[in-house]
Design a protein around this motif. Structure first.
Motif, PDB file in Angstrom:
ATOM      1  N   CYS A   1       0.846  -1.028   0.085  1.00  0.00           N
ATOM      2  CA  CYS A   1       0.056   0.032   0.047  1.00  0.00           C
ATOM      3  C   CYS A   1       0.755   1.221   0.213  1.00  0.00           C
ATOM      4  N   MET A   2       1.006   1.719  -1.199  1.00  0.00           N
ATOM      5  CA  MET A   2       1.901   2.957  -1.315  1.00  0.00           C
ATOM      6  C   MET A   2       1.758   3.952  -0.355  1.00  0.00           C
ATOM      7  N   GLU A   3       0.397   4.387  -0.057  1.00  0.00           N
ATOM      8  CA  GLU A   3      -0.003   5.477   0.743  1.00  0.00           C
ATOM      9  C   GLU A   3       0.395   5.457   2.169  1.00  0.00           C
ATOM     10  N   CYS A   4       0.495   4.190   2.577  1.00  0.00           N
ATOM     11  CA  CYS A   4       0.640   3.848   4.106  1.00  0.00           C
ATOM     12  C   CYS A   4       2.067   3.261   4.404  1.00  0.00           C
ATOM     13  N   GLY A   5       2.757   3.170   3.121  1.00  0.00           N
ATOM     14  CA  GLY A   5       4.224   2.502   3.342  1.00  0.00           C
ATOM     15  C   GLY A   5       3.932   1.099   3.763  1.00  0.00           C
ATOM     16  N   TYR A   6       2.736   0.331   3.592  1.00  0.00           N
ATOM     17  CA  TYR A   6       2.770  -0.947   3.965  1.00  0.00           C
ATOM     18  C   TYR A   6       3.011  -2.180   3.085  1.00  0.00           C
ATOM     19  N   GLU A   7       3.845  -2.820   3.410  1.00  0.00           N
ATOM     20  CA  GLU A   7       4.411  -3.805   2.539  1.00  0.00           C
ATOM     21  C   GLU A   7       4.297  -5.424   3.116  1.00  0.00           C
ATOM     22  N   VAL A   8       4.011  -6.282   2.604  1.00  0.00           N
ATOM     23  CA  VAL A   8       4.076  -7.679   3.112  1.00  0.00           C
ATOM     24  C   VAL A   8       4.365  -8.643   1.864  1.00  0.00           C
ATOM     25  N   HIS A   9       4.974  -9.745   2.536  1.00  0.00           N
ATOM     26  CA  HIS A   9       5.460 -10.701   1.532  1.00  0.00           C
ATOM     27  C   HIS A   9       3.976 -11.446   0.991  1.00  0.00           C
ATOM     28  N   PRO A  10       4.201 -11.727  -0.415  1.00  0.00           N
ATOM     29  CA  PRO A  10       2.970 -12.339  -0.901  1.00  0.00           C
ATOM     30  C   PRO A  10       2.451 -13.793  -0.185  1.00  0.00           C
ATOM     31  N   LYS A  11       3.350 -14.267   0.415  1.00  0.00           N
ATOM     32  CA  LYS A  11       3.204 -15.643   1.011  1.00  0.00           C
ATOM     33  C   LYS A  11       2.530 -15.391   2.508  1.00  0.00           C
ATOM     34  N   CYS A  12       2.561 -13.900   3.072  1.00  0.00           N
ATOM     35  CA  CYS A  12       2.099 -13.766   4.303  1.00  0.00           C
ATOM     36  C   CYS A  12       0.721 -13.131   4.367  1.00  0.00           C
ATOM     37  N   THR A  13       0.338 -12.915   3.002  1.00  0.00           N
ATOM     38  CA  THR A  13      -1.169 -12.099   2.626  1.00  0.00           C
ATOM     39  C   THR A  13      -2.282 -13.288   3.037  1.00  0.00           C
ATOM     40  N   LYS A  14      -3.211 -12.808   3.983  1.00  0.00           N
ATOM     41  CA  LYS A  14      -4.377 -13.574   4.101  1.00  0.00           C
ATOM     42  C   LYS A  14      -5.642 -12.703   3.492  1.00  0.00           C
ATOM     43  N   SER A  15      -6.069 -13.282   2.384  1.00  0.00           N
ATOM     44  CA  SER A  15      -7.261 -12.528   1.570  1.00  0.00           C
ATOM     45  C   SER A  15      -8.356 -12.477   2.487  1.00  0.00           C
ATOM     46  N   ALA A  16      -8.652 -11.063   2.254  1.00  0.00           N
ATOM     47  CA  ALA A  16     -10.068 -10.347   2.717  1.00  0.00           C
ATOM     48  C   ALA A  16     -10.867  -9.788   1.711  1.00  0.00           C
ATOM     49  N   GLU A  17     -12.077  -9.637   2.235  1.00  0.00           N
ATOM     50  CA  GLU A  17     -13.151  -9.033   1.499  1.00  0.00           C
ATOM     51  C   GLU A  17     -12.689  -7.524   1.402  1.00  0.00           C
ATOM     52  N   ARG A  18     -13.250  -6.599   0.761  1.00  0.00           N
ATOM     53  CA  ARG A  18     -13.043  -5.192   0.822  1.00  0.00           C
ATOM     54  C   ARG A  18     -13.625  -4.877   2.299  1.00  0.00           C
TER      55      ARG A  18
END
Ligand code: ZN
Ligand code: ZN
Length: 424
Positions: A398-415
């Motif tokens: 997330c560019m705005e927040c400077g938030y970054e995660v490994h692809p393997k660490c994402t847990k999908s969520a609904e919007r």
């Protein structure tokens, strides 16, 4: 303590104009330490020292701040070097450019500095020096030689040089630095497990089995990880548990295949023996004894600037990579044997896999939509906000927040219903 994010940006948007730079190259740099109504600097005791007294000395311009731990860690090192070199020929002087918040903080910090300073109130000069030398982070030590007080010939990495070479870096001339680099190259070329890990009085490492002492010679022919860590370092403790599970998986696979072998040696920077014993007690591998002088040498030899760090040595004792920690985080047990060829293959696989990843997604840990980026498209080394470990290559960001995660660490969520905007 993690130092990944140590460099605070202090760059000033008010960069010097080209014209200004040109003019500056032609003037004695000492003049920019002065103003129209000030031709002096403050001494350690608060008295005035004429700037002209710096003439003929090697001058280090030291950008630093009391509130910032990496600065406070570096200052004693600089004090040592200063005390030793100030009265040599040519002499050495340091000029402190404070990035402190207020006068009290400045005065407190000054109390441990035996050198000169720009008065705290002179914001303009401090600002100008910042942009003159393009200072991007603190601590920063700019070194100027007496024969060419020129901005474009200044050495900008005085901090790194002192960490790396210690007092040998003096007098910071090009010739000196080349010589040190050459010496270091030779040292790495002649590097063996024995000369890295043994000392005159010790040819063993600590183990856990009944014999407890394991000869260094028994590691010959193995891939060896030197694990720089300490119990007081939270990321170190966290990474250790990950490394243990990956170490065991690598050992299992190697045992099945026979032939090669892998070992890890804990290089401890624990503050006391009890912490060392407790921490080492959780590790299934070997260790250098607590407080062994070899530890300092290894830290210097591999230029280890933060912990945890994992340096990988090949079966011939030569360095394979200093980025073991990163590779373990990215590829887990698949990273073995950590060679360039192996890494290239894994990178290719990861690029291939990334093709099937969604370009953007919502992750349970963040309320905005995240975008898939790679190093080539706005990514770069990062710290994963989910597992707090290093990442490289692909990331959801997330560019705005400077938030970054490994692809393997994402847990999908609904919007999430609470999300206040939709990203395009
Ligand atoms: Zn992660
Ligand atoms: Zn966001």
């Amino acid at each position: 303590m993690t130092q990944e994010a140590v460099r605070v940006r202090v760059r000033d948007s008010n960069n010097a104009t080209e014209e200004g730079d040109q003019e500056f190259k032609n003037t004695n740099f000492l003049s920019i330490l002065a103003t129209e109504d000030r031709d002096f600097l403050l001494s350690a005791t608060g008295s005035q020292v004429k700037i002209s007294e710096l003439e003929g000395k090697i001058v280090g311009i030291y950008f630093s701040a009391n509130w910032y731990p990496p600065c406070k860690n570096f200052t004693p090192l600089l004090v040592n070097a200063f005390e030793e070199f100030k009265s040599q020929t040519p002499g050495f002087e340091v000029v402190f450019v404070s990035c402190d918040e207020d006068l009290d903080a400045f005065n407190n910090y000054r109390a441990c500095m035996p050198w000169l300073a720009i008065p705290f109130s002179d914001l303009n000069t401090k600002k100008n020096l910042n942009s003159r030398f393009d200072v991007e982070g603190i601590p920063s030590l700019i070194i100027l030689q007496p024969d060419n007080y020129k901005v474009d010939e200044a050495i900008h990495d005085g901090v790194e040089l002192l960490y790396r070479y210690g007092k040998q870096a003096f007098p910071f001339t090009k010739e000196r630095l080349q010589e040190l680099q050459e010496r270091e190259r030779e040292k790495h070329e002649n590097q063996t497990l024995m000369n890295l890990l043994t000392s005159q009085n010790r040819d063993f490492l600590l183990g856990h089995s009944t014999s407890k002492l394991v000869p260094v010679a028994s590691l010959k022919g193995k891939t060896v990880g030197l694990y720089f860590s300490a119990q007081w370092c939270f990321p170190g403790v966290k990474f250790t548990s990950r490394l243990i599970s990956i170490y065991q998986k690598i050992k299992e696979v190697l045992l099945e295949n026979g032939g090669e072998d892998f070992e890890i040696v804990f290089v401890s920077t624990d503050h006391d023996e009890l912490s060392f014993n407790l921490f080492f007690g959780t590790m299934p591998w070997l260790a250098l004894p607590f407080n062994d002088p070899t530890i300092k040498n290894l830290t210097k030899h591999f230029d280890v600037q933060w912990i945890p760090s994992l340096v990988i040595l090949g079966p011939d004792g030569k360095t394979v990579t200093k980025k073991g920690r990163n590779l373990v985080n990215l590829y887990q047990e698949n990273a073995y044997p950590f060679t360039e060829a192996r890494t290239a293959l894994l990178e290719k696989q990861m690029d291939e896999e990334a093709k099937s990843l969604p370009k953007s997604k919502y992750h349970v840990g963040h309320r905005h939509e995240l975008t898939l980026v790679s190093e080539g498209s706005g990514g770069g080394p990062y710290i994963c906000c989910d597992c707090d470990e290093q990442g490289l290559g692909w990331a959801y960001q997330c560019m705005e927040c400077g938030y970054e995660v490994h692809p393997k660490c994402t847990k999908s969520a609904e919007r999430p219903p609470g999300s206040d905007r939709q990203r395009s």
